[in-house]
Design a protein around this motif. Structure first.
Motif, PDB file in Angstrom:
ATOM      1  N   ALA A   1       2.019   1.692  -3.593  1.00  0.00           N
ATOM      2  CA  ALA A   1       0.888   2.152  -4.417  1.00  0.00           C
ATOM      3  C   ALA A   1       0.489   3.592  -4.125  1.00  0.00           C
ATOM      4  O   ALA A   1      -0.184   4.226  -4.942  1.00  0.00           O
TER       5      ALA A   1
ATOM      6  N   LEU B   1       1.534  -4.963  -8.169  1.00  0.00           N
ATOM      7  CA  LEU B   1       1.508  -5.393  -6.776  1.00  0.00           C
ATOM      8  C   LEU B   1       0.407  -6.428  -6.614  1.00  0.00           C
ATOM      9  O   LEU B   1      -0.714  -6.221  -7.084  1.00  0.00           O
TER      10      LEU B   1
ATOM     11  N   ARG C   1       0.962   7.295 -10.320  1.00  0.00           N
ATOM     12  CA  ARG C   1       2.101   6.378 -10.218  1.00  0.00           C
ATOM     13  C   ARG C   1       2.091   5.287 -11.287  1.00  0.00           C
ATOM     14  O   ARG C   1       3.094   4.634 -11.509  1.00  0.00           O
TER      15      ARG C   1
ATOM     16  N   PRO D   1      -1.665   8.160  -5.820  1.00  0.00           N
ATOM     17  CA  PRO D   1      -1.766   6.857  -6.493  1.00  0.00           C
ATOM     18  C   PRO D   1      -2.081   6.946  -7.981  1.00  0.00           C
ATOM     19  O   PRO D   1      -1.502   6.214  -8.783  1.00  0.00           O
TER      20      PRO D   1
ATOM     21  N   ARG E   1       0.822  -1.210   0.000  1.00  0.00           N
ATOM     22  CA  ARG E   1       0.000   0.000   0.000  1.00  0.00           C
ATOM     23  C   ARG E   1       0.860   1.265   0.000  1.00  0.00           C
ATOM     24  O   ARG E   1       0.469   2.295  -0.558  1.00  0.00           O
TER      25      ARG E   1
ATOM     26  N   ILE F   1       0.673   2.282 -11.261  1.00  0.00           N
ATOM     27  CA  ILE F   1       0.970   1.008 -10.604  1.00  0.00           C
ATOM     28  C   ILE F   1      -0.297   0.163 -10.595  1.00  0.00           C
ATOM     29  O   ILE F   1      -1.363   0.634 -10.195  1.00  0.00           O
TER      30      ILE F   1
ATOM     31  N   TYR G   1      -2.549  -2.940  -9.093  1.00  0.00           N
ATOM     32  CA  TYR G   1      -2.691  -3.526  -7.755  1.00  0.00           C
ATOM     33  C   TYR G   1      -3.774  -4.603  -7.809  1.00  0.00           C
ATOM     34  O   TYR G   1      -4.925  -4.307  -8.085  1.00  0.00           O
TER      35      TYR G   1
END
Length: 230
Positions: free
Chosen positions: A44, A153, A75, A72, A41, A77, A79
């Motif tokens: 993220a 992630l 980024r 977030p 987390r 990313i 998840y």
């Protein structure tokens, strides 16, 4: 390269980790409640550490010293949450497309590629309640990769599956990581999963590393199994 060096005060202990990962799979391994999900987390941007830094390929996502915090949404990313976080009121296709900003030809080609690779093209019109656990996992993975993230992630992505499906999807995860060629950071407390998936394994216990992020050699495999018994 993703470089993480952070501290975060939690109710029962202070999380303190330092590691880096190239374009491979790093497994965060340890008992429940050891801080593994908090690490995810933090990467993220869903949790802000108290100190330290998170940097990816020279871009600073977080720096306590410089008071830098990238939100977030900026980024890029992916998840995969432990319970997949799929939307039951949407069919599979809409779930996979959720959050995609540009609905263009390139995105359509990405969708077609993902559903073919993950063997879920026939599920497009089904709703989440009509899927098996393995199908939900594949849909969640497709949604996470649809945005072409820089990092993926995964929080215990296989924990709710039966043993046969887990073995099948471990192979799927490894294949997808090789194809996408991005860092995967994966949380588990399953020693078999850790040694099978991890190019590197980071041991966590009550927020502290018991060592650096080690390559998944036979010696480390034995240590993973020993830790699982303690």
């Amino acid at each position: 390269m993703l470089a993480v060096d952070i501290k975060k005060r939690l109710p029962d202990f202070t999380l303190e980790v330092k590691f880096s990962v190239e374009r491979n799979v790093l497994v965060l391994f340890g008992p429940s409640g050891s801080g593994k999900t908090t690490v995810l987390r933090s990467i993220a941007g869903l949790v802000r550490p108290d100190e330290g830094s998170i940097v990816y390929d020279g871009r600073v996502f977080y720096s306590g010293a410089a008071n830098t915090f990238v939100p977030p949404r900026e980024r890029n990313i992916g998840y995969m949450f432990q319970e997949f976080a799929l939307f039951p009121h949407m069919n599979v296709k809409r779930n996979i497309w959720y959050g995609v900003k540009k609905h263009n030809q390139a995105a359509a080609e990405m969708y077609d590629r993902l559903v073919e690779l993950l063997k879920i093209g026939h599920l497009g019109d089904r709703y989440i309640g009509q899927l098996s656990g393995g199908e939900k996992q594949r849909v969640a993975l497709a949604r996470a990769l649809m945005a072409e993230p820089k990092i993926l992630l995964l929080d215990e992505p296989l924990s709710s599956l039966d043993s046969a499906t887990r073995l099948e999807l471990r192979a799927e995860l490894k294949r997808m990581q090789e194809l996408w060629n991005i860092p995967f950071v994966l949380v588990t407390h399953d020693p078999d999963e850790a040694k099978d998936l991890g190019h590197q394994i980071l041991f966590l216990d009550k927020g502290r590393q018991t060592g650096g992020a080690m390559a998944a050699s036979p010696a480390v495999t034995k240590e993973v199994a020993a830790m699982a018994k303690t």
